[in-house]
Design a protein around this motif. Sequence first.
Motif, PDB file in Angstrom:
ATOM      1  N   PHE A 245      97.875  16.318  49.762  1.00 45.54           N
ATOM      2  CA  PHE A 245      96.981  15.166  49.700  1.00 45.54           C
ATOM      3  C   PHE A 245      97.732  13.936  49.205  1.00 45.54           C
ATOM      4  O   PHE A 245      98.568  14.026  48.298  1.00 45.54           O
ATOM      5  N   SER A 246      97.397  12.779  49.771  1.00 47.72           N
ATOM      6  CA  SER A 246      97.878  11.536  49.193  1.00 47.72           C
ATOM      7  C   SER A 246      97.151  11.303  47.862  1.00 47.72           C
ATOM      8  O   SER A 246      96.119  11.913  47.586  1.00 47.72           O
ATOM      9  N   TYR A 247      97.710  10.412  47.037  1.00 45.59           N
ATOM     10  CA  TYR A 247      97.132  10.182  45.710  1.00 45.59           C
ATOM     11  C   TYR A 247      95.679   9.730  45.809  1.00 45.59           C
ATOM     12  O   TYR A 247      94.797  10.267  45.126  1.00 45.59           O
ATOM     13  N   GLU A 248      95.410   8.742  46.675  1.00 45.54           N
ATOM     14  CA  GLU A 248      94.046   8.210  46.789  1.00 45.54           C
ATOM     15  C   GLU A 248      93.096   9.251  47.366  1.00 45.54           C
ATOM     16  O   GLU A 248      91.952   9.393  46.902  1.00 45.54           O
ATOM     17  N   MET A 249      93.541  10.006  48.375  1.00 40.41           N
ATOM     18  CA  MET A 249      92.652  10.998  48.986  1.00 40.41           C
ATOM     19  C   MET A 249      92.353  12.134  48.027  1.00 40.41           C
ATOM     20  O   MET A 249      91.238  12.664  48.001  1.00 40.41           O
ATOM     21  N   LEU A 250      93.337  12.526  47.205  1.00 38.24           N
ATOM     22  CA  LEU A 250      93.094  13.589  46.243  1.00 38.24           C
ATOM     23  C   LEU A 250      92.061  13.163  45.209  1.00 38.24           C
ATOM     24  O   LEU A 250      91.194  13.967  44.822  1.00 38.24           O
ATOM     25  N   LYS A 251      92.129  11.908  44.770  1.00 37.54           N
ATOM     26  CA  LYS A 251      91.116  11.414  43.831  1.00 37.54           C
ATOM     27  C   LYS A 251      89.728  11.468  44.463  1.00 37.54           C
ATOM     28  O   LYS A 251      88.746  11.901  43.842  1.00 37.54           O
ATOM     29  N   GLN A 252      89.640  11.057  45.713  1.00 38.52           N
ATOM     30  CA  GLN A 252      88.361  11.065  46.428  1.00 38.52           C
ATOM     31  C   GLN A 252      87.858  12.497  46.644  1.00 38.52           C
ATOM     32  O   GLN A 252      86.665  12.775  46.486  1.00 38.52           O
ATOM     33  N   TRP A 253      88.789  13.420  46.998  1.00 45.79           N
ATOM     34  CA  TRP A 253      88.424  14.815  47.234  1.00 45.79           C
ATOM     35  C   TRP A 253      87.924  15.477  45.948  1.00 45.79           C
ATOM     36  O   TRP A 253      86.953  16.228  45.958  1.00 45.79           O
ATOM     37  N   ARG A 254      88.575  15.188  44.835  1.00 45.44           N
ATOM     38  CA  ARG A 254      88.142  15.766  43.560  1.00 45.44           C
ATOM     39  C   ARG A 254      86.748  15.251  43.179  1.00 45.44           C
ATOM     40  O   ARG A 254      85.949  15.975  42.575  1.00 45.44           O
ATOM     41  N   LYS A 255      86.451  14.023  43.530  1.00 44.25           N
ATOM     42  CA  LYS A 255      85.109  13.491  43.278  1.00 44.25           C
ATOM     43  C   LYS A 255      84.072  14.222  44.124  1.00 44.25           C
ATOM     44  O   LYS A 255      82.969  14.540  43.649  1.00 44.25           O
ATOM     45  N   VAL A 256      84.436  14.539  45.373  1.00 44.88           N
ATOM     46  CA  VAL A 256      83.514  15.254  46.268  1.00 44.88           C
ATOM     47  C   VAL A 256      83.242  16.658  45.750  1.00 44.88           C
ATOM     48  O   VAL A 256      82.076  17.086  45.646  1.00 44.88           O
ATOM     49  N   ILE A 257      84.307  17.405  45.400  1.00 43.55           N
ATOM     50  CA  ILE A 257      84.111  18.798  44.980  1.00 43.55           C
ATOM     51  C   ILE A 257      83.548  18.902  43.567  1.00 43.55           C
ATOM     52  O   ILE A 257      83.122  19.983  43.145  1.00 43.55           O
ATOM     53  N   GLY A 258      83.519  17.791  42.861  1.00 36.15           N
ATOM     54  CA  GLY A 258      82.937  17.793  41.521  1.00 36.15           C
ATOM     55  C   GLY A 258      81.452  17.476  41.512  1.00 36.15           C
ATOM     56  O   GLY A 258      80.840  17.375  40.435  1.00 36.15           O
ATOM     57  N   ALA A 259      80.836  17.323  42.708  1.00 37.42           N
ATOM     58  CA  ALA A 259      79.404  17.029  42.788  1.00 37.42           C
ATOM     59  C   ALA A 259      78.589  18.201  42.244  1.00 37.42           C
ATOM     60  O   ALA A 259      78.984  19.365  42.377  1.00 37.42           O
ATOM     61  N   PRO A 260      77.440  17.934  41.623  1.00 41.10           N
ATOM     62  CA  PRO A 260      76.621  19.027  41.080  1.00 41.10           C
ATOM     63  C   PRO A 260      75.967  19.881  42.162  1.00 41.10           C
ATOM     64  O   PRO A 260      75.684  21.062  41.953  1.00 41.10           O
ATOM     65  N   ASN A 261      75.701  19.292  43.331  1.00 41.17           N
ATOM     66  CA  ASN A 261      75.114  20.052  44.434  1.00 41.17           C
ATOM     67  C   ASN A 261      75.440  19.362  45.742  1.00 41.17           C
ATOM     68  O   ASN A 261      76.020  18.281  45.764  1.00 41.17           O
ATOM     69  N   GLY A 262      75.050  20.004  46.833  1.00 37.43           N
ATOM     70  CA  GLY A 262      75.349  19.469  48.152  1.00 37.43           C
ATOM     71  C   GLY A 262      76.221  20.450  48.921  1.00 37.43           C
ATOM     72  O   GLY A 262      76.620  21.500  48.401  1.00 37.43           O
ATOM     73  N   ILE A 263      76.537  20.105  50.166  1.00 38.35           N
ATOM     74  CA  ILE A 263      77.385  20.964  50.990  1.00 38.35           C
ATOM     75  C   ILE A 263      78.678  20.221  51.340  1.00 38.35           C
ATOM     76  O   ILE A 263      78.649  19.032  51.672  1.00 38.35           O
ATOM     77  N   VAL A 264      79.782  20.927  51.212  1.00 35.83           N
ATOM     78  CA  VAL A 264      81.114  20.379  51.507  1.00 35.83           C
ATOM     79  C   VAL A 264      81.735  21.253  52.592  1.00 35.83           C
ATOM     80  O   VAL A 264      81.789  22.479  52.448  1.00 35.83           O
ATOM     81  N   LEU A 265      82.212  20.629  53.666  1.00 34.05           N
ATOM     82  CA  LEU A 265      82.761  21.371  54.793  1.00 34.05           C
ATOM     83  C   LEU A 265      84.255  21.114  54.930  1.00 34.05           C
ATOM     84  O   LEU A 265      84.730  19.997  54.712  1.00 34.05           O
ATOM     85  N   VAL A 266      84.983  22.165  55.297  1.00 33.05           N
ATOM     86  CA  VAL A 266      86.402  22.045  55.639  1.00 33.05           C
ATOM     87  C   VAL A 266      86.539  22.493  57.084  1.00 33.05           C
ATOM     88  O   VAL A 266      86.110  23.600  57.439  1.00 33.05           O
ATOM     89  N   THR A 267      87.110  21.645  57.927  1.00 33.81           N
ATOM     90  CA  THR A 267      87.168  21.940  59.357  1.00 33.81           C
ATOM     91  C   THR A 267      88.606  21.948  59.866  1.00 33.81           C
ATOM     92  O   THR A 267      89.503  21.358  59.263  1.00 33.81           O
TER      93      THR A 267
END
Length: 569
Positions: free
Chosen positions: A307-329
């Motif tokens: 991951f690039s630095y900015e994308m990793l920060k954004q990805w960690r914010k996504v996976i740190g959500a309390p609920n919701g669905i996250v997809l990897v394709t």
Amino acid sequence: MIQNRRLQLGQMLIQHGALSEEQLGQALDYQRQTGNSLLLGEVLQKLQLCSEEQIMETLAEGYEVPFARISPRVADPKVIDVLPREFLDKHTILPLFKVKNRLTLAVNEPANVFLLEEVARMTGCEILVVCATAKDIKATLETHLPSANVFVIDDIFDDRDGGGELSLVEERLVEDITDLEAAAEGSPIIKLVNYLIFHAVREGASDIHIEPDENALRVRYRVDGALFEKLRPPHKMLPAISSRIKIMSGLDISERRLPQDGGIHVLMDGRPIDLRVSTMSGQHGEKVVVRIIDNRNILVNLEKLGFSYEMLKQWRKVIGAPNGIVLVTGPTGSGKSTTIYSVLKELNSEAVNICTVEDPVEFNLPGINQFQVNEKIGFTFAGALRSLLRQDPDIIMVGEIRDHETAQIAVQSSLTGHLVFSTLHTNDAPGAITRLLNIGMEPYLVSAALMGVLAQRLVRKICTHCKEPYEPPANLRRAVERAVGTVETFYRGVGCKKCRSSGYSGRIGIYELLVPDDAMRDKITAIPNVNELRALAAESGMVNLRQDGMAKVKAGITTVEEVLQATAA
């Protein structure tokens, strides 16, 4: 001194009529462009201005040592083993013969004084040097001391019985394959199978392919996504090899017509490694494929995935959500499981209950509850997911969303306080949204539940041992600079022993992360087509797969060709 030596070699080649002044200037210019990373002799061979024999003969004259065209008839077989095979291969040297305390040694680097001192120390002999080409040295070594794959096969296949059929001698399950010398004391077939597994793991292979042809049997390894041939055992060994692997994986050795699947658990260097076995009957016998699941390759930190630095920060914010669905394709073999396992490893703690539903369970994650579906008995993804919701999970991982029922339960779970991870097979991140809509999901549910979609591919990294700058064709330069701006230097691997002459070693991910904003969520409820979603994602600043790949080209990590191949529509 080094510069003088280079010019001396060039001038001597000119004197011998093997090189012109113009060609020498061309070679020196090329050498400067590559940062003097190659010796002049290597440059001359690379540019095909001189042959290896011409260069070595000239070097020998310059260092006042004899030049010889050696062959297996010249070397004394009893003297070659005074030095370890690994040492001979590493330094491309060959002991020729020994008279009293004087050892005559063929080398292709007569200036390497430190090497000669080391040989003298190891052998206790006075060293006399003969200059020879690397090609001749390697050919003679192969004749007297065959490389590991040839040696193993010759040793395993005992033809004393006049070519009779080999049989499985021992049926004991091997639990630790680290010590090959100990394994060699057993059955020849056990030795061969252990050899294949051991070297596949050591070389970082993801799969072993044992493939019969009409009159041949070949074994190939898949390393960094590409297959290469490892060795060719005699064809008559196939039944014994497949039987041995079947016994290790608990399969039926008498069944050779129907496909079978099984697993093997082994230890190597004290760490567990899982092997997934698949057999299928073909025209010329059973084909066997062994998938290697090594925890060192799966349980990696998110920082190491690419991951690039900015994308990793954004990805960690996504996976740190309390609920919701996250997809990897992404397609099969694009690293989706590794990414999700790395996420679960990071999120795992005593305070959360993480449960997974997989088909099959690819790797055992400590502290995480994993369940494997079994459609033969009706234990499907949807059924497992329903039961899992009564297990009080905080985070759920569904191996793959394949149908409407599984998608429905996963999305509803994410809307009722759970964080759900899953995978889809789509070409890019926006395509995952349209896939959910196409399998019957209500647009307003997808809009409300979706926290992020990560699309990914794997590209091969340039081998650091043979990496060199080069100038790509104009069209490739334009393709990169359109995506990431001006690139000062392009790199590629020229091929070496470390990378099996491929120019690549290891792989890294390229990514595309879509995080829906309000405009995107509104668009989803309107049932858009995928092109509309792609345009909206680009407007919101999403870095697509090709752009992320080209950024890694600019950083000298991979090549343009790898990125273009991985991101072809």
